[in-house]
Design a protein around this motif. Structure first.
Motif, PDB file in Angstrom:
ATOM      1  N   GLN A  75      60.979  68.174  81.699  1.00  0.00           N
ATOM      2  CA  GLN A  75      60.305  67.698  82.913  1.00  0.00           C
ATOM      3  C   GLN A  75      59.053  68.525  83.190  1.00  0.00           C
ATOM      4  O   GLN A  75      57.999  67.982  83.524  1.00  0.00           O
ATOM      5  CB  GLN A  75      61.261  67.751  84.110  1.00  0.00           C
ATOM      6  N   LYS A  76      59.133  69.842  83.023  1.00  0.00           N
ATOM      7  CA  LYS A  76      57.979  70.710  83.245  1.00  0.00           C
ATOM      8  C   LYS A  76      56.862  70.403  82.254  1.00  0.00           C
ATOM      9  O   LYS A  76      55.687  70.397  82.614  1.00  0.00           O
ATOM     10  CB  LYS A  76      58.386  72.180  83.139  1.00  0.00           C
ATOM     11  N   ASN A  81      51.528  68.145  81.033  1.00  0.00           N
ATOM     12  CA  ASN A  81      50.691  67.265  80.222  1.00  0.00           C
ATOM     13  C   ASN A  81      50.052  66.154  81.029  1.00  0.00           C
ATOM     14  O   ASN A  81      49.049  65.568  80.620  1.00  0.00           O
ATOM     15  CB  ASN A  81      51.500  66.681  79.047  1.00  0.00           C
ATOM     16  N   ALA A  82      50.625  65.838  82.184  1.00  0.00           N
ATOM     17  CA  ALA A  82      50.078  64.772  83.029  1.00  0.00           C
ATOM     18  C   ALA A  82      48.805  65.217  83.742  1.00  0.00           C
ATOM     19  O   ALA A  82      47.991  64.389  84.150  1.00  0.00           O
ATOM     20  CB  ALA A  82      51.121  64.328  84.053  1.00  0.00           C
TER      21      ALA A  82
END
Length: 83
Positions: A75-76, A81-82
């Motif tokens: 999730q991190k 990357n988003a």
């Protein structure tokens, strides 16, 4: 002769490396004396040894803890990357 540039295709491929030591909090290790598990004092039978370890050292809580840390790391990475 013209020198060719070396291209790191692995770095460009998007493959993600995971260092599991970063995901798992420090825990005390257990010493395991496998002498009693050796067949004729010399041979380790893998199936019997795995069953013995599972009975005494690995349980569902241990597996769930590992899965939690992997899920948390993933999730991190997605969030990083988003941006």
């Amino acid at each position: 002769m013209e020198e060719e540039k070396i291209i790191n295709r692995v770095a460009q491929s998007g493959i993600v490396s995971i260092d599991l030591e970063d995901l798992i909090p420090y825990r005390d290790s257990k010493a395991v004396d496998i002498a009693e598990q050796l067949f004729q004092g010399l041979i380790l039978k893998e199936a019997d040894f795995r069953a013995w370890i599972k009975e005494g050292y690995v349980n569902d809580d241990t597996i769930n803890n590992y899965l939690y840390f992997v899920r948390d790391w993933y999730q991190k990475e997605k969030e990083k990357n988003a941006t």
